[in-house]
Design a protein around this motif. Structure first.
Motif, short mmCIF file in Angstrom:
data_model
loop_
_atom_site.label_atom_id
_atom_site.label_comp_id
_atom_site.label_asym_id
_atom_site.label_seq_id
_atom_site.Cartn_x
_atom_site.Cartn_y
_atom_site.Cartn_z
N GLU A 1 0.81 -1.22 0.00
CA GLU A 1 0.00 0.00 0.00
C GLU A 1 0.84 1.27 0.00
OE1 GLU A 1 -2.73 -0.39 3.21
OE2 GLU A 1 -4.19 -1.48 2.00
N ALA B 1 0.44 5.38 -3.48
CA ALA B 1 0.47 6.83 -3.73
C ALA B 1 1.50 7.17 -4.80
CB ALA B 1 0.77 7.58 -2.44
N GLU C 1 -8.81 -1.84 -5.58
CA GLU C 1 -8.55 -0.66 -4.74
C GLU C 1 -7.79 0.41 -5.52
OE1 GLU C 1 -9.34 -0.25 -1.50
OE2 GLU C 1 -7.92 1.18 -0.65
N MET D 1 -8.91 4.21 -6.76
CA MET D 1 -8.12 5.39 -6.39
C MET D 1 -7.71 6.18 -7.64
SD MET D 1 -5.58 4.31 -3.38
CE MET D 1 -6.15 4.00 -1.73
N ILE E 1 -10.61 8.26 -8.87
CA ILE E 1 -10.89 9.54 -8.18
C ILE E 1 -9.76 10.54 -8.43
CG2 ILE E 1 -9.88 8.98 -5.91
CD1 ILE E 1 -12.68 10.34 -4.99
N TRP E 2 -8.57 10.00 -8.60
CA TRP E 2 -7.41 10.85 -8.94
C TRP E 2 -7.68 11.57 -10.27
CZ3 TRP E 2 -3.57 12.34 -5.93
CH2 TRP E 2 -2.40 12.85 -6.48
N MET F 1 -10.17 14.30 -9.88
CA MET F 1 -9.54 15.48 -9.29
C MET F 1 -8.87 16.36 -10.35
SD MET F 1 -7.93 13.90 -5.82
CE MET F 1 -7.52 15.32 -4.85
N VAL G 1 -10.89 19.14 -11.56
CA VAL G 1 -11.24 20.21 -10.63
C VAL G 1 -10.10 21.20 -10.54
CG1 VAL G 1 -11.84 20.76 -8.26
CG2 VAL G 1 -12.66 18.66 -9.30
N ARG H 1 -17.60 17.14 -10.07
CA ARG H 1 -16.96 18.16 -9.26
C ARG H 1 -17.70 18.36 -7.95
NH1 ARG H 1 -15.94 22.49 -13.33
NH2 ARG H 1 -18.06 23.11 -12.81
N LEU I 1 -16.98 15.56 -5.70
CA LEU I 1 -15.62 15.59 -5.19
C LEU I 1 -15.46 16.65 -4.10
CD1 LEU I 1 -12.76 14.34 -5.76
CD2 LEU I 1 -12.28 16.53 -6.80
N TYR I 2 -15.99 17.83 -4.36
CA TYR I 2 -15.91 18.89 -3.35
C TYR I 2 -16.57 18.45 -2.05
CZ TYR I 2 -13.97 22.89 -5.91
OH TYR I 2 -13.15 23.77 -6.55
N MET J 1 -14.29 16.12 -0.43
CA MET J 1 -13.10 16.79 0.08
C MET J 1 -13.39 17.53 1.38
SD MET J 1 -10.23 16.71 -1.92
CE MET J 1 -9.33 18.24 -1.79
N LEU K 1 -3.57 15.94 -0.09
CA LEU K 1 -4.10 15.72 -1.44
C LEU K 1 -4.03 17.01 -2.27
CD1 LEU K 1 -7.18 13.40 -0.84
CD2 LEU K 1 -4.95 12.80 -1.77
N ARG L 1 -2.02 16.71 -5.56
CA ARG L 1 -2.82 16.68 -6.78
C ARG L 1 -2.98 18.06 -7.42
NH1 ARG L 1 -3.04 14.63 -11.17
NH2 ARG L 1 -5.00 13.94 -12.10
N ALA M 1 -0.53 10.14 2.17
CA ALA M 1 -1.18 10.38 0.88
C ALA M 1 -2.08 9.20 0.52
CB ALA M 1 -0.12 10.58 -0.19
N HIS M 2 -1.58 8.01 0.80
CA HIS M 2 -2.37 6.81 0.50
C HIS M 2 -3.65 6.75 1.33
CE1 HIS M 2 -3.17 2.43 1.39
NE2 HIS M 2 -3.58 2.61 0.15
N LEU N 1 -6.14 9.40 0.19
CA LEU N 1 -6.80 9.06 -1.07
C LEU N 1 -7.83 7.94 -0.86
CD1 LEU N 1 -6.78 9.91 -3.99
CD2 LEU N 1 -5.04 8.21 -4.46
N ARG N 2 -7.47 7.01 -0.01
CA ARG N 2 -8.41 5.91 0.26
C ARG N 2 -9.67 6.44 0.95
NH1 ARG N 2 -5.91 1.19 3.61
NH2 ARG N 2 -6.03 2.80 5.20
N LEU O 1 -10.83 9.51 0.79
CA LEU O 1 -11.58 10.31 -0.17
C LEU O 1 -12.41 9.40 -1.09
CD1 LEU O 1 -12.06 13.20 -1.34
CD2 LEU O 1 -10.26 12.70 -2.98
N LYS O 2 -11.79 8.34 -1.54
CA LYS O 2 -12.46 7.38 -2.43
C LYS O 2 -13.69 6.78 -1.74
CE LYS O 2 -11.64 3.27 -2.19
NZ LYS O 2 -10.98 1.98 -1.95
N TYR P 1 -16.42 9.35 -1.40
CA TYR P 1 -16.96 9.66 -2.73
C TYR P 1 -17.88 8.55 -3.23
CZ TYR P 1 -16.75 11.29 -7.62
OH TYR P 1 -17.04 11.76 -8.86
N ILE P 2 -17.42 7.30 -3.08
CA ILE P 2 -18.21 6.17 -3.57
C ILE P 2 -19.48 5.98 -2.73
CG2 ILE P 2 -18.22 3.65 -3.79
CD1 ILE P 2 -15.31 3.88 -4.70
#
Lengths: 271, 183
Positions: free
Chosen positions: A7, A11, A39, A43, A46-47, A50, A53, B121, B124-125, B128, B139, B143, B167-168, B171-172, B174-175, B178-179
């Motif tokens: 994991e 990133a 997974e 990710m 979603i990246w 982003m 945006v 968007r 995502l916002y 976030m 992020l 990003r 960061a990992h 992101l996880r 956030l995902k 979001y989902i």
């Protein structure tokens, strides 16, 4: 359990920062692990969202405000640069608060007057009293002098004229005052200020250095008004040493004809 | 003048050529605004903070040594401004603020595309906004500010490994948010 070791690479994988070796290592694992594949794909998705945006642009105000802030800051830094300059500037700023200074001045005089009265009626005998009175007088004198010097630095011409007129109240002008007046006489951009300075200096003509300064100033004046005014003063003072600089002035090609005539007259009267 | 590096310019500012700060402003105020915007989702507050960051860089110009990169220094100052602001005003992001902002931003070309992008968007916002400050920060830096992990490590003053882990996790998280919101 094993998956956790990989994991750490996620990133970097998404960011595109993995070394070839790290990438190889992760790829190997992904082939055999559906969970991590899923997974990572989520990710990545979603990246990518982003990427769509973007933050909005700041308004044009930001630049205007920045410039204003920078200018203000620069001014404040310049103020600190030289303490003396700072003090002078602050003094001249104080002058712009018209009502306060004259009030402060009057209050100071009143206080000193009260002090004098107190000393006069309540304390000590002759010699001591005289001494204190003298001190107070010199303090008043100093106060006036400081006010005058500060006024000469004022950006407004009428304030500078006011400063010059204070000299009539100063009985014993010292070197500092005379220097300041002579500098104003030679350098002030406003002709009216220079004229009143000339007038003030005429009253101080019993000082040798004032006379000397006036004579030296003759060749420095380029306005016809000042040139003829200074000729009048020299005639009044019967200053024979001024003949030489006047003759020099006559050599100037662009000299006003009226002034020329006046100077010629002055020279004949002086000799 | 463009050939001058940020560090060279900032060192001139340090030496008293304060006008040079204008060049750095031109180069970085948008990027800085973007960072502050994602950290607050408030346009006016972000603009004020841009101002504060540049003011602090002027005021504390003597602390710039030139040993690190200018932008790392700029981001550390921006983080301090955020921290101060958070303490002072208890700046709370208003629920739905980010979502509204997402609506105002320009979208795609065709109406369908516009709608699709707007939805992505907005989602995502919304997600976030729900992240912790630490996660949103990392992020945003990686990003939106497109900084490398190693640079982020310097700005946050943590190890590069810690940056990767954080960061990992961010992101996880956030995902997941979001989902879950999509369902």
């Amino acid at each position: 359990m094993k998956c956790e070791q990989y994991e750490e690479l996620f990133a970097g994988w998404i960011n595109g920062e993995l070394t070839p070796a790290e990438r190889e290592k992760l790829d190997q694992h992904l082939i055999g692990c559906a969970g991590c594949r899923e997974e990572l794909a989520a990710m990545q998705q979603i990246w990518d969202v982003m990427a769509e945006v973007k933050a909005p642009e700041p308004s044009a105000n930001v630049r205007v405000k920045f410039q204003a802030m920078l200018d203000t800051y620069k001014e404040s830094v310049q103020d600190q640069k030289s303490n003396w300059d700072g003090i002078k500037e602050q003094l001249s700023r104080l002058w712009q608060w018209q009502p306060r200074w004259p009030l402060a001045y009057s209050l100071a005089i009143l206080l000193i007057g009260l002090g004098c009265g107190y000393l006069f009626f309540h304390t000590g005998k002759g010699a001591e009293q005289d001494q204190q009175l003298k001190e107070l007088t010199s303090q008043v004198h100093e106060l006036k002098q400081t006010m005058m010097l500060a006024l000469l630095e004022n950006p407004s011409a009428s304030e500078r004229i006011r400063g010059v007129s204070y000299t009539s109240e100063i009985k014993h002008a010292d070197k500092e005052v005379i220097d300041a007046l002579l500098a104003t006489l030679n350098n002030d951009p406003n002709v009216n200020v220079r004229l009143s300075t000339l007038d003030a200096l005429t009253h101080l003509a019993n000082h040798q250095e004032v006379r000397q300064g006036l004579i030296q100033s003759i060749v420095q004046q380029d306005s016809p008004l000042m040139q003829s005014a200074i000729a009048d003063v020299m005639l009044k003072l019967q200053e024979k040493r001024s003949v030489k600089p006047f003759k020099e002035l006559l050599k100037q090609k662009n000299l006003d004809p009226g002034v020329k005539e006046k100077i010629n007259q002055t020279i004949t009267q002086l000799i | 003048m463009n050939s001058l590096t940020d560090n060279a310019i900032m060192l001139r500012v340090k030496d008293g050529d304060l006008d040079k700060m204008g060049l750095l402003f031109e180069r970085y105020h948008r990027q800085l605004y973007g960072f502050l915007f994602h950290m607050t989702y408030h346009r006016e507050v972000s603009e004020d903070m841009v101002q504060q960051v540049f003011y602090k860089m002027l005021r504390y110009r003597q602390t710039f040594t030139g040993s690190g990169q200018f932008i790392h220094w700029m981001y550390s100052i921006a983080r301090n401004v955020l921290k101060d602001q958070g303490k002072r005003k208890q700046l709370q992001m208003q629920a739905g603020n980010a979502e509204q902002l997402a609506d105002q931003l320009p979208g795609g070309i065709t109406p369908e595309e516009q709608l699709e992008k707007k939805e992505a968007r907005t989602g995502l916002y919304r997600a976030m906004e729900k992240l912790s400050d630490d996660h949103r920060e990392i992020l945003t830096l990686s990003r939106f500010q497109e900084l490398k992990h190693q640079e982020i490590a310097q700005i946050l003053n943590i190890s590069e490994v810690a940056v990767k882990t954080r960061a990992h996790r961010a992101l996880r998280e956030l995902k997941n948010i979001y989902i879950n919101a999509e369902r």
